[in-house]
Design a protein around this motif. Structure first.
Motif, PDB file in Angstrom:
ATOM      1  N   GLY A  51       0.845  -1.188   0.000  1.00 57.16           N
ATOM      2  CA  GLY A  51       0.000   0.000   0.000  1.00 57.16           C
ATOM      3  C   GLY A  51       0.879   1.235   0.000  1.00 57.16           C
ATOM      4  O   GLY A  51       1.815   1.339   0.798  1.00 57.16           O
ATOM      5  N   VAL A  52       0.607   2.159  -0.904  1.00 56.19           N
ATOM      6  CA  VAL A  52       1.426   3.376  -1.027  1.00 56.19           C
ATOM      7  C   VAL A  52       0.515   4.592  -0.888  1.00 56.19           C
ATOM      8  O   VAL A  52      -0.508   4.684  -1.568  1.00 56.19           O
ATOM      9  CB  VAL A  52       2.149   3.439  -2.389  1.00 56.19           C
ATOM     10  N   ALA A  53       0.865   5.505   0.003  1.00 58.03           N
ATOM     11  CA  ALA A  53       0.169   6.787   0.112  1.00 58.03           C
ATOM     12  C   ALA A  53       1.173   7.896  -0.150  1.00 58.03           C
ATOM     13  O   ALA A  53       2.267   7.896   0.421  1.00 58.03           O
ATOM     14  CB  ALA A  53      -0.450   6.961   1.495  1.00 58.03           C
ATOM     15  N   VAL A  54       0.804   8.812  -1.044  1.00 61.86           N
ATOM     16  CA  VAL A  54       1.700   9.887  -1.461  1.00 61.86           C
ATOM     17  C   VAL A  54       1.026  11.222  -1.178  1.00 61.86           C
ATOM     18  O   VAL A  54      -0.029  11.524  -1.740  1.00 61.86           O
ATOM     19  CB  VAL A  54       2.025   9.784  -2.967  1.00 61.86           C
ATOM     20  N   ALA A 100       0.067  13.000  -9.166  1.00 67.18           N
ATOM     21  CA  ALA A 100      -0.816  12.161  -8.361  1.00 67.18           C
ATOM     22  C   ALA A 100      -1.815  11.422  -9.244  1.00 67.18           C
ATOM     23  O   ALA A 100      -2.073  10.229  -9.062  1.00 67.18           O
ATOM     24  CB  ALA A 100      -1.550  13.013  -7.329  1.00 67.18           C
ATOM     25  N   ALA A 101      -2.366  12.129 -10.219  1.00 69.03           N
ATOM     26  CA  ALA A 101      -3.357  11.514 -11.111  1.00 69.03           C
ATOM     27  C   ALA A 101      -2.731  10.413 -11.961  1.00 69.03           C
ATOM     28  O   ALA A 101      -3.412   9.451 -12.331  1.00 69.03           O
ATOM     29  CB  ALA A 101      -3.977  12.583 -12.005  1.00 69.03           C
ATOM     30  N   ARG A 102      -1.444  10.528 -12.263  1.00 68.44           N
ATOM     31  CA  ARG A 102      -0.777   9.525 -13.091  1.00 68.44           C
ATOM     32  C   ARG A 102      -0.559   8.218 -12.352  1.00 68.44           C
ATOM     33  O   ARG A 102      -0.496   7.159 -12.984  1.00 68.44           O
ATOM     34  CB  ARG A 102       0.570  10.051 -13.586  1.00 68.44           C
ATOM     35  N   GLU A 161     -12.893  12.977  -9.511  1.00 64.88           N
ATOM     36  CA  GLU A 161     -13.679  13.831  -8.626  1.00 64.88           C
ATOM     37  C   GLU A 161     -12.819  14.862  -7.895  1.00 64.88           C
ATOM     38  O   GLU A 161     -13.215  16.028  -7.736  1.00 64.88           O
ATOM     39  CB  GLU A 161     -14.428  13.001  -7.591  1.00 64.88           C
ATOM     40  N   LEU A 162     -11.650  14.457  -7.464  1.00 60.36           N
ATOM     41  CA  LEU A 162     -10.875  15.303  -6.554  1.00 60.36           C
ATOM     42  C   LEU A 162      -9.665  15.970  -7.172  1.00 60.36           C
ATOM     43  O   LEU A 162      -9.210  16.999  -6.670  1.00 60.36           O
ATOM     44  CB  LEU A 162     -10.415  14.470  -5.350  1.00 60.36           C
ATOM     45  N   LEU A 163      -9.132  15.416  -8.254  1.00 59.29           N
ATOM     46  CA  LEU A 163      -7.882  15.952  -8.784  1.00 59.29           C
ATOM     47  C   LEU A 163      -8.015  16.625 -10.137  1.00 59.29           C
ATOM     48  O   LEU A 163      -7.218  17.497 -10.475  1.00 59.29           O
ATOM     49  CB  LEU A 163      -6.842  14.841  -8.903  1.00 59.29           C
ATOM     50  N   LEU A 164      -8.984  16.240 -10.938  1.00 63.31           N
ATOM     51  CA  LEU A 164      -9.016  16.729 -12.304  1.00 63.31           C
ATOM     52  C   LEU A 164     -10.106  17.774 -12.493  1.00 63.31           C
ATOM     53  O   LEU A 164     -10.976  17.940 -11.647  1.00 63.31           O
ATOM     54  CB  LEU A 164      -9.229  15.547 -13.264  1.00 63.31           C
TER      55      LEU A 164
END
Length: 224
Positions: A188-191, A199-201, A221-224
């Protein structure tokens, strides 16, 4: 999996940094944590890592309440999680010494620690730096050494705070690929990042931290 439920936190007697924030960090995916400066992203990640204890709320790690678990069990749970700060602290010595450090304190012998450290360095393209003194590295190189140190201990959850901040284009691309492969292999990775494009990539889901709360949703919903 790590689950934060209704977490509240503040420093000393100041205003609340987090007010009822909740999120899940799941194995096998990349979670982007985004939000403005001072929103509480770093605080949220340190609570997820078991570094800070929330003043209210609950932190679960693999179904166990982290802060009520007995000391030895809590240590074992925390060792499954590695947090890398935006400004990592490196020890004196070489790059190899630094990457192997987490393995040595976990009891691995020198030969095995060196082998795994070399593998982690190669993943991030810094194997040519292994004999260099850590004190002479650039900010970007220091970040990669700290991330390699984290990867070497094979965490189940990896928390990265602004990992792209001091990397050039080539190293950002390399790190994106490494993080995606880590998730594909079950980590699990959180950045936490200001760069919503990066982030979107890489992310499967996103968490927007704002006004002390954490809103979870899709990338669209949150990034784009």
């Amino acid at each position: 999996m790590i689950r934060l439920e209704d977490v509240w936190y503040r420093y000393d007697s100041g205003d609340w940094v987090l007010r009822g924030a909740s999120l899940e960090i799941r194995e096998g995916e990349v979670l982007a944590i985004v939000g403005p400066n001072g929103a509480g992203k770093t605080t949220l990640m340190k609570i997820a890592a078991g570094i800070y204890r929330p003043l209210r709320g609950r932190v679960e790690a693999w179904g166990r309440e982290l802060w009520t678990a007995p000391g030895a069990e809590r240590l074992a749970l925390r060792r499954r999680i590695v947090y890398v700060h935006e400004k990592p602290i490196l020890i004196r010595g070489t790059v190899l010494d630094n990457i192997a450090y987490g393995l040595r304190i976990r009891g691995l012998d020198r030969e095995e620690a060196q082998r795994r450290a070399e593998e982690a360095a190669k993943l991030l393209g810094i194997d040519m730096l292994l004999d260099r003194r850590a004190s002479g590295l650039s900010r970007g190189q220091q970040q990669l050494v700290a991330i390699a140190r984290a990867l070497a201990v094979e965490p189940r959850i990896l928390l990265l705070d602004e990992p792209f901040a001091h990397l050039d284009r080539e190293k950002r691309r390399l790190l994106l690929n490494v993080l995606r492969k880590q998730a594909d292999n079950g980590t699990g990775v959180a950045v936490a990042t200001h760069d919503t494009y990066l982030a979107a990539r890489v992310a499967n889901r996103a968490v927007l931290v704002e006004n002390g709360r954490a809103e979870t949703g899709s990338i669209d919903e949150l990034l784009l």
